[in-house]
Design a protein around this motif. Structure first.
Motif, PDB file in Angstrom:
ATOM      1  N   TYR A  36      24.121 -71.206   7.562  1.00  0.00           N
ATOM      2  CA  TYR A  36      23.825 -71.556   8.944  1.00  0.00           C
ATOM      3  C   TYR A  36      23.994 -73.055   9.117  1.00  0.00           C
ATOM      4  O   TYR A  36      23.803 -73.832   8.190  1.00  0.00           O
ATOM      5  N   GLN A  38      22.534 -76.169  11.481  1.00  0.00           N
ATOM      6  CA  GLN A  38      21.485 -76.522  12.433  1.00  0.00           C
ATOM      7  C   GLN A  38      21.692 -77.938  12.920  1.00  0.00           C
ATOM      8  O   GLN A  38      21.581 -78.887  12.159  1.00  0.00           O
ATOM      9  N   LEU A  88      22.063 -74.764   6.208  1.00  0.00           N
ATOM     10  CA  LEU A  88      21.093 -73.898   5.538  1.00  0.00           C
ATOM     11  C   LEU A  88      21.809 -72.752   4.843  1.00  0.00           C
ATOM     12  O   LEU A  88      22.718 -72.139   5.406  1.00  0.00           O
ATOM     13  N   PHE A 101      15.400 -68.696   2.341  1.00  0.00           N
ATOM     14  CA  PHE A 101      16.167 -69.882   2.704  1.00  0.00           C
ATOM     15  C   PHE A 101      16.041 -70.979   1.660  1.00  0.00           C
ATOM     16  O   PHE A 101      14.988 -71.150   1.033  1.00  0.00           O
ATOM     17  N   GLY A 102      17.118 -71.742   1.504  1.00  0.00           N
ATOM     18  CA  GLY A 102      17.032 -73.008   0.798  1.00  0.00           C
ATOM     19  C   GLY A 102      16.411 -74.047   1.706  1.00  0.00           C
ATOM     20  O   GLY A 102      16.129 -73.785   2.878  1.00  0.00           O
ATOM     21  N   LYS A 103      16.190 -75.254   1.168  1.00  0.00           N
ATOM     22  CA  LYS A 103      15.535 -76.282   1.956  1.00  0.00           C
ATOM     23  C   LYS A 103      16.464 -76.955   2.961  1.00  0.00           C
ATOM     24  O   LYS A 103      16.014 -77.710   3.815  1.00  0.00           O
TER      25      LYS A 103
ATOM     26  N   TYR B  35       9.272 -68.237  11.630  1.00  0.00           N
ATOM     27  CA  TYR B  35       9.370 -69.228  10.564  1.00  0.00           C
ATOM     28  C   TYR B  35       8.724 -70.523  11.050  1.00  0.00           C
ATOM     29  O   TYR B  35       8.664 -70.800  12.229  1.00  0.00           O
ATOM     30  N   GLY B  40      11.668 -81.405   4.223  1.00  0.00           N
ATOM     31  CA  GLY B  40      11.526 -81.295   2.777  1.00  0.00           C
ATOM     32  C   GLY B  40      11.100 -79.921   2.286  1.00  0.00           C
ATOM     33  O   GLY B  40      11.145 -79.644   1.091  1.00  0.00           O
ATOM     34  N   LEU B  41      10.701 -79.066   3.194  1.00  0.00           N
ATOM     35  CA  LEU B  41      10.248 -77.723   2.797  1.00  0.00           C
ATOM     36  C   LEU B  41      11.163 -76.634   3.325  1.00  0.00           C
ATOM     37  O   LEU B  41      11.065 -75.481   2.916  1.00  0.00           O
ATOM     38  N   GLY B  42      12.019 -76.965   4.254  1.00  0.00           N
ATOM     39  CA  GLY B  42      12.944 -75.977   4.787  1.00  0.00           C
ATOM     40  C   GLY B  42      12.258 -74.965   5.676  1.00  0.00           C
ATOM     41  O   GLY B  42      11.178 -75.210   6.225  1.00  0.00           O
ATOM     42  N   LEU B  43      12.872 -73.811   5.788  1.00  0.00           N
ATOM     43  CA  LEU B  43      12.344 -72.720   6.602  1.00  0.00           C
ATOM     44  C   LEU B  43      11.453 -71.832   5.741  1.00  0.00           C
ATOM     45  O   LEU B  43      11.858 -71.377   4.683  1.00  0.00           O
TER      46      LEU B  43
END
Lengths: 111, 112
Positions: A36, A38, A88, A101-103, B35, B40-43
């Motif tokens: 994705y 963003q 993402l 999800f990754g960060k 979500y 720094g933590l993302g989703l």
């Protein structure tokens, strides 16, 4: 525990450069890998990858999945300032319809 | 065009207040998600719902509850807001079983 790791977490490039974004994953019941983009608001869908070795392409963006090594890459060629965004990566753990999800990776493309 | 609408873009609340975040999708999707996104933590997944009146906890459900009375609407509730719930909240719905999520524009909540 399911996890998705993106690298690098941030990158600054100049217009015209080519960038490669990496995403590795460890999830149970893996079904697909999604990318994705963003910008200022909500993430928008780029690619979904389910099979190894088959490149998906959309304009200057392309992506490929390696299910043996458990990673995916997203390539952007001839970058433009409009490519500046957070990218993402998410893995679909098929059993529960949840995405892990990754960060995120912040890409900045300077003119 | 696919549309996921979050009713509040920006909210400022005080500690202890009850907060409702509403999300509506017009695609007849069964699966919907909440979500939160933090630097720094993302989703991180709070709750999701796979059908009307059905809900499941995500990775960080503490301090939150949800409601899905109608297929198109999925609400996130903070019973007693706390400062550590200051965040961007994103609602999403899932197209069939493809894994493709459609996101709302986000609700930025500040708890003072």
């Amino acid at each position: 525990e399911d996890k998705v790791v993106q690298s690098p977490l941030s990158l600054v490039v100049h217009e015209g450069d080519t960038v490669t974004l990496n995403c590795s994953y460890e999830v149970t019941n893996f079904r697909s890998l999604l990318w994705y983009k963003q910008e200022k608001k909500a993430p928008t869908f780029l690619f979904m990858l389910t099979s190894s070795g088959i490149e998906k392409k959309s304009g200057r963006l392309s992506s490929i999945l390696d299910k043996k090594e458990l990673f995916s890459i997203l390539n952007i060629t001839a970058t433009q300032t409009g490519d500046s965004a957070i990218y993402l990566c998410a893995a679909d753990s098929g059993g529960s319809e949840k995405l892990v999800f990754g960060k995120g990776m912040k890409l900045t493309v300077n003119p | 065009d696919v549309k996921v609408t979050q009713s509040s873009r920006y909210l400022v609340k005080r500690t202890g207040e009850k907060v409702f975040l509403e999300c509506v999708q017009d695609m007849d999707h069964e699966n919907m998600f909440w979500y939160r996104q933090d630097p720094g933590l993302g989703l991180r997944l709070i709750y999701f719902s796979y059908d009307v009146k059905m809900k499941e906890k995500g990775d960080i459900p503490e301090g939150y509850s949800v409601s899905r009375e109608k297929k198109e609407r999925f609400s996130l509730i903070l019973e007693s807001a706390s400062t550590n719930q200051t965040s961007m909240y994103l609602c999403a719905s899932l197209r069939g079983n493809t894994g493709e999520l459609f996101f709302g524009e986000g609700s930025r909540l500040t708890v003072l």
